[in-house]
Design a protein around this motif. Structure first.
Motif, PDB file in Angstrom:
ATOM      1  N   VAL A   1       9.746  43.775  12.330  1.00 52.08           N
ATOM      2  CA  VAL A   1      10.071  45.022  11.631  1.00 52.08           C
ATOM      3  C   VAL A   1      11.504  45.409  11.963  1.00 52.08           C
TER       4      VAL A   1
ATOM      5  N   GLU B   1       9.601  45.033   6.787  1.00 54.21           N
ATOM      6  CA  GLU B   1       9.053  44.029   7.691  1.00 54.21           C
ATOM      7  C   GLU B   1       9.121  42.650   7.057  1.00 54.21           C
TER       8      GLU B   1
ATOM      9  N   MET C   1       7.135  50.024  12.647  1.00 57.29           N
ATOM     10  CA  MET C   1       8.129  50.808  11.921  1.00 57.29           C
ATOM     11  C   MET C   1       8.576  52.019  12.740  1.00 57.29           C
TER      12      MET C   1
ATOM     13  N   ASN D   1       1.904  47.069  11.923  1.00 59.47           N
ATOM     14  CA  ASN D   1       3.005  47.300  10.994  1.00 59.47           C
ATOM     15  C   ASN D   1       3.507  48.737  11.086  1.00 59.47           C
TER      16      ASN D   1
END
Length: 222
Positions: free
Chosen positions: A50, A38, A109, A105
Motif C-alpha cells: 500500500v 495498493e 492504507m 488493505n
C-alpha cells in the motif's frame, strides 16, 4: 434573518484531466492532498503493498500503473520518489492469512498515510472508503485513472511490489514469480500442483489450498 453562506459544491467531470480532483480541492483550500492505492490484492502469493503519495509538483505521464509499461512505471517511480512525499506499507502473506485481505488493505492504507512526512488536509482513496483516516477523504471509483495522486500511489505500490516479487523469484525459481508476480496464471497453477506452496504463498486463498491438496495427493500416489 441572516442566512449562512454555503459555497457551491465542486463537480468534477471524469474527463476533465488527471489533476481535476486536486485543483477542485485546492480551490477550497484543501491542500496538501494524499492519494492512496495498493498492489497485489488479487495475487495468491507475495505481499500486499500500500502506498500513500502527496505530489509536491505536477508530474507528466501519470496514469493507472496497470496500463503503463514496466519501463514507464520505473521512470515515473523515480520521479515520484524525488518529487513527492511517500509512505509505503508492506503486508506479508502470513498477516493476510491471519487477519483477512480487506482488513489488511484498510489497515495498510491508514498506516501508509501515517507514514507521510506531512499532514494531508484531504485524502483520495481508490475504489472504497477507508474509515479512521486522519483527514476528510473520498473514495474515487477507478481513482488511479482519474486522480493524479492516486495514480502516483498506484505506481509506487506496483513498482515496489514487482521488485519484491522479482527478488522472491530468485529464492523460489520454480514458481515463475518474476513473470506473473504472484497472480494466478496457468503456469502458476501448474507450479503449485507440482511443488505445493512456498512460505510466501497466501494459504487462505482457494487456489493455494487447492494446489497444496493436489500436491499432497500426488505425493501419496507416487
Amino acid at each position: 434573518m441572516t442566512v449562512a453562506f454555503r459555497p457551491r459544491p465542486s463537480v468534477v467531470r471524469r474527463d476533465s484531466g488527471l489533476y481535476a480532483y486536486e485543483r477542485a480541492l485546492a480551490r477550497r483550500g484543501l491542500t496538501p492532498i494524499a492519494g492512496v492505492d495498493e498492489a497485489g490484492r488479487g495475487a495468491c502469493a507475495g505481499p500486499l503493498v500500500v502506498a500513500a503519495v502527496v505530489l509536491r509538483r505536477q508530474i507528466d505521464g501519470l496514469g493507472d500503473s496497470k496500463l503503463l509499461t514496466p519501463q514507464v512505471r520505473e521512470r515515473l517511480y523515480d520521479q515520484i520518489m524525488r518529487l513527492a512525499h511517500v509512505g509505503i506499507v508492506i503486508i506479508p502473506p502470513g498477516e493476510i492469512d491471519a487477519k483477512g485481505l480487506h482488513k489488511c488493505n484498510v489497515s495498510g492504507m491508514r498506516r501508509a498515510v501515517a507514514q507521510l512526512p506531512c499532514d494531508p488536509e484531504y485524502i483520495l482513496t481508490d475504489g472504497f472508503p477507508v474509515p479512521g483516516l486522519p483527514a476528510p477523504s473520498l473514495a474515487v471509483w477507478k481513482g488511479d485513472q482519474v486522480a493524479a495522486c492516486v495514480a502516483a500511489a498506484s505506481i509506487v505500490a506496483k513498482v515496489t511490489r514487482d521488485r519484491l516479487m522479482v527478488a522472491l523469484d530468485e529464492r523460489y525459481p520454480q514458481y515463475g514469480f518474476a513473470e506473473h508476480k504472484g497472480y494466478v496464471t496457468p503456469g502458476h497453477r501448474l507450479a503449485l500442483q507440482a511443488h505445493g506452496p512456498c512460505p510466501d504463498h497466501r494459504y487462505s486463498f482457494v487456489t493455494v489450498a487447492r494446489g497444496m491438496g493436489e500436491n499432497e495427493m500426488g505425493a501419496g500416489v507416487a
